[in-house]
Design a protein around this motif. Structure first.
Motif, PDB file in Angstrom:
ATOM      1  N   CYS A  42       0.826  -1.209   0.000  1.00 10.63           N
ATOM      2  CA  CYS A  42       0.000   0.000   0.000  1.00 10.63           C
ATOM      3  C   CYS A  42       0.858   1.256   0.000  1.00 10.63           C
ATOM      4  N   LEU A  43       1.871   1.281   0.830  1.00 13.83           N
ATOM      5  CA  LEU A  43       2.693   2.477   0.983  1.00 13.83           C
ATOM      6  C   LEU A  43       3.787   2.589  -0.067  1.00 13.83           C
ATOM      7  N   PHE A  44       4.496   1.462  -0.306  1.00  7.75           N
ATOM      8  CA  PHE A  44       5.742   1.548  -1.067  1.00  7.75           C
ATOM      9  C   PHE A  44       5.832   0.618  -2.280  1.00  7.75           C
ATOM     10  N   GLY A  45       4.777  -0.160  -2.543  1.00 12.39           N
ATOM     11  CA  GLY A  45       4.773  -1.018  -3.724  1.00 12.39           C
ATOM     12  C   GLY A  45       5.619  -2.260  -3.612  1.00 12.39           C
ATOM     13  N   GLY A  94       3.473  15.400   4.687  1.00 13.54           N
ATOM     14  CA  GLY A  94       2.400  16.039   3.927  1.00 13.54           C
ATOM     15  C   GLY A  94       1.681  15.046   3.042  1.00 13.54           C
ATOM     16  N   GLU A  95       2.411  14.125   2.435  1.00 14.78           N
ATOM     17  CA  GLU A  95       1.792  13.108   1.582  1.00 14.78           C
ATOM     18  C   GLU A  95       0.979  12.120   2.417  1.00 14.78           C
ATOM     19  N   VAL A  96       1.504  11.736   3.570  1.00 16.11           N
ATOM     20  CA  VAL A  96       0.765  10.816   4.433  1.00 16.11           C
ATOM     21  C   VAL A  96      -0.548  11.457   4.885  1.00 16.11           C
ATOM     22  N   TRP A 178       1.683   1.060  12.294  1.00 21.35           N
ATOM     23  CA  TRP A 178       2.191   2.282  11.682  1.00 21.35           C
ATOM     24  C   TRP A 178       1.826   3.538  12.458  1.00 21.35           C
ATOM     25  N   GLN A 179       0.932   3.438  13.424  1.00 23.05           N
ATOM     26  CA  GLN A 179       0.500   4.646  14.140  1.00 23.05           C
ATOM     27  C   GLN A 179       1.628   5.319  14.938  1.00 23.05           C
ATOM     28  N   PRO A 180       2.532   4.588  15.596  1.00 22.35           N
ATOM     29  CA  PRO A 180       3.663   5.266  16.252  1.00 22.35           C
ATOM     30  C   PRO A 180       4.529   6.049  15.268  1.00 22.35           C
ATOM     31  N   VAL A 181       4.663   5.531  14.045  1.00 23.95           N
ATOM     32  CA  VAL A 181       5.441   6.233  13.023  1.00 23.95           C
ATOM     33  C   VAL A 181       4.746   7.534  12.645  1.00 23.95           C
ATOM     34  N   TRP A 182       3.442   7.453  12.408  1.00 27.98           N
ATOM     35  CA  TRP A 182       2.689   8.661  12.033  1.00 27.98           C
ATOM     36  C   TRP A 182       2.697   9.689  13.160  1.00 27.98           C
ATOM     37  N   ARG A 183       2.590   9.238  14.406  1.00 27.45           N
ATOM     38  CA  ARG A 183       2.616  10.197  15.521  1.00 27.45           C
ATOM     39  C   ARG A 183       3.962  10.903  15.597  1.00 27.45           C
ATOM     40  N   ALA A 184       5.038  10.149  15.424  1.00 29.74           N
ATOM     41  CA  ALA A 184       6.377  10.755  15.477  1.00 29.74           C
ATOM     42  C   ALA A 184       6.553  11.764  14.355  1.00 29.74           C
ATOM     43  N   MET A 185       6.097  11.419  13.158  1.00 30.89           N
ATOM     44  CA  MET A 185       6.215  12.352  12.035  1.00 30.89           C
ATOM     45  C   MET A 185       5.344  13.578  12.249  1.00 30.89           C
ATOM     46  N   GLY A 186       4.135  13.372  12.762  1.00 28.88           N
ATOM     47  CA  GLY A 186       3.237  14.494  13.018  1.00 28.88           C
ATOM     48  C   GLY A 186       3.790  15.457  14.050  1.00 28.88           C
ATOM     49  N   ASP A 187       4.399  14.913  15.108  1.00 26.52           N
ATOM     50  CA  ASP A 187       4.992  15.773  16.143  1.00 26.52           C
ATOM     51  C   ASP A 187       6.121  16.621  15.556  1.00 26.52           C
ATOM     52  N   ALA A 189       6.428  17.481  12.438  1.00 25.09           N
ATOM     53  CA  ALA A 189       5.857  18.414  11.465  1.00 25.09           C
ATOM     54  C   ALA A 189       5.270  19.650  12.133  1.00 25.09           C
ATOM     55  N   GLU A 190       4.800  19.515  13.361  1.00 30.89           N
ATOM     56  CA  GLU A 190       4.277  20.680  14.069  1.00 30.89           C
ATOM     57  C   GLU A 190       5.363  21.729  14.276  1.00 30.89           C
ATOM     58  N   ARG A 191       6.618  21.292  14.367  1.00 30.88           N
ATOM     59  CA  ARG A 191       7.730  22.220  14.577  1.00 30.88           C
ATOM     60  C   ARG A 191       8.410  22.631  13.269  1.00 30.88           C
ATOM     61  N   HIS A 192       8.438  21.715  12.309  1.00 28.21           N
ATOM     62  CA  HIS A 192       9.248  21.960  11.116  1.00 28.21           C
ATOM     63  C   HIS A 192       8.455  22.090   9.816  1.00 28.21           C
ATOM     64  N   GLY A 193       7.186  21.712   9.831  1.00 30.64           N
ATOM     65  CA  GLY A 193       6.367  21.788   8.625  1.00 30.64           C
ATOM     66  C   GLY A 193       6.187  20.424   7.974  1.00 30.64           C
ATOM     67  N   ASP A 194       5.028  20.221   7.335  1.00 31.33           N
ATOM     68  CA  ASP A 194       4.671  18.910   6.786  1.00 31.33           C
ATOM     69  C   ASP A 194       5.660  18.404   5.740  1.00 31.33           C
ATOM     70  N   ASP A 195       6.171  19.285   4.909  1.00 34.70           N
ATOM     71  CA  ASP A 195       7.064  18.865   3.830  1.00 34.70           C
ATOM     72  C   ASP A 195       8.521  18.818   4.268  1.00 34.70           C
ATOM     73  N   ASN A 196       8.760  19.123   5.529  1.00 34.33           N
ATOM     74  CA  ASN A 196      10.111  19.071   6.074  1.00 34.33           C
ATOM     75  C   ASN A 196      10.308  17.866   6.997  1.00 34.33           C
ATOM     76  N   VAL A 197       9.395  16.915   6.891  1.00 37.07           N
ATOM     77  CA  VAL A 197       9.497  15.658   7.639  1.00 37.07           C
ATOM     78  C   VAL A 197       9.238  14.534   6.642  1.00 37.07           C
ATOM     79  N   ARG A 198      10.121  13.551   6.618  1.00 37.50           N
ATOM     80  CA  ARG A 198       9.936  12.446   5.679  1.00 37.50           C
ATOM     81  C   ARG A 198      10.411  11.133   6.289  1.00 37.50           C
TER      82      ARG A 198
END
Length: 205
Positions: A42-45, A94-96, A178-187, A189-198
């Motif tokens: 689903c995510l990476f083919g 941002g894509e997620v 995958w929820q711990p991964v999304w939470r870490a990325m979301g946290d 992104a709150e400081r650095h912006g959605d497109d500055n977290v990957r």
């Protein structure tokens, strides 16, 4: 042999007036070390038996990876000679965030879903890419693959085989690994912006 995922979450920021650069925030293994082929597809083919339109497949490693990630990947390549590593790619927060988790796969799962009927109702046993009992019942030759229409069902003995189209939320569940991964990325992104977290990942067999 199975396929496993590795990778890092990175964030981009500039410090002291320097040009923005990427830094490692988390090793993926510390957040999610589960082998889930539906999610990988689903995510990476990768191992995409469920026939999803992958969100971020075959992008390669970013050209501007963080120094820590670059060093780690070079170390792994030296240890293992690069053999077995594949599927290098990345996805931004941002894509997620923009994913429609209700989106259905493009075709039915290549693996028929297997169920037992119990007094409590139908219970899923698993998925099968090849079942000798099913092949005999429907006249498949060994190794033959066939695409079955969604919803097709066969009762073979006490096992019900069914052709199913998955949704993204079936592969990457709202309460799953995958929820711990999304939470870490979301946290981040709150400081650095959605497109500055990957999330940068690769796979090995």
């Amino acid at each position: 042999m199975g396929t496993d995922i590795s990778g890092f979450i990175e964030y981009r920021t500039s410090e002291g007036g320097k040009e923005a650069a990427w830094y490692v925030a988390h090793d993926l293994d510390s957040l999610n070390d589960t082998r889930n082929y539906d999610a990988f597809g689903c995510l990476f083919g990768v191992r995409n038996y469920a026939n999803f339109r992958p969100l971020a497949a075959h992008r390669g490693l970013p050209g501007d990876v963080s120094a820590a990630l670059g060093a780690r990947f070079a170390q792994l390549a030296e240890w293992y000679g690069g053999d077995g590593f594949h599927g290098h790619t990345w996805i931004t927060w941002g894509e997620v965030k923009a994913v429609d988790w209700e989106e259905r796969a493009e075709k039915p799962d290549k693996r028929l879903h297997q169920y037992h009927e119990t007094p409590q109702g139908r219970r899923m046993m698993g998925k099968s890419g090849w079942s000798p009992a099913f092949a005999k019942a429907v006249g498949l030759t060994k190794g033959e693959e066939r695409e079955w229409p969604e919803g097709s069902e066969w009762l073979v003995g006490d096992v019900l085989y069914r052709s199913v189209v998955l949704r993204r939320k079936d592969a990457v569940t709202a309460t799953g690994e995958w929820q711990p991964v999304w939470r870490a990325m979301g946290d981040l992104a709150e400081r650095h912006g959605d497109d500055n977290v990957r999330l940068v990942v690769w796979f090995d067999d």
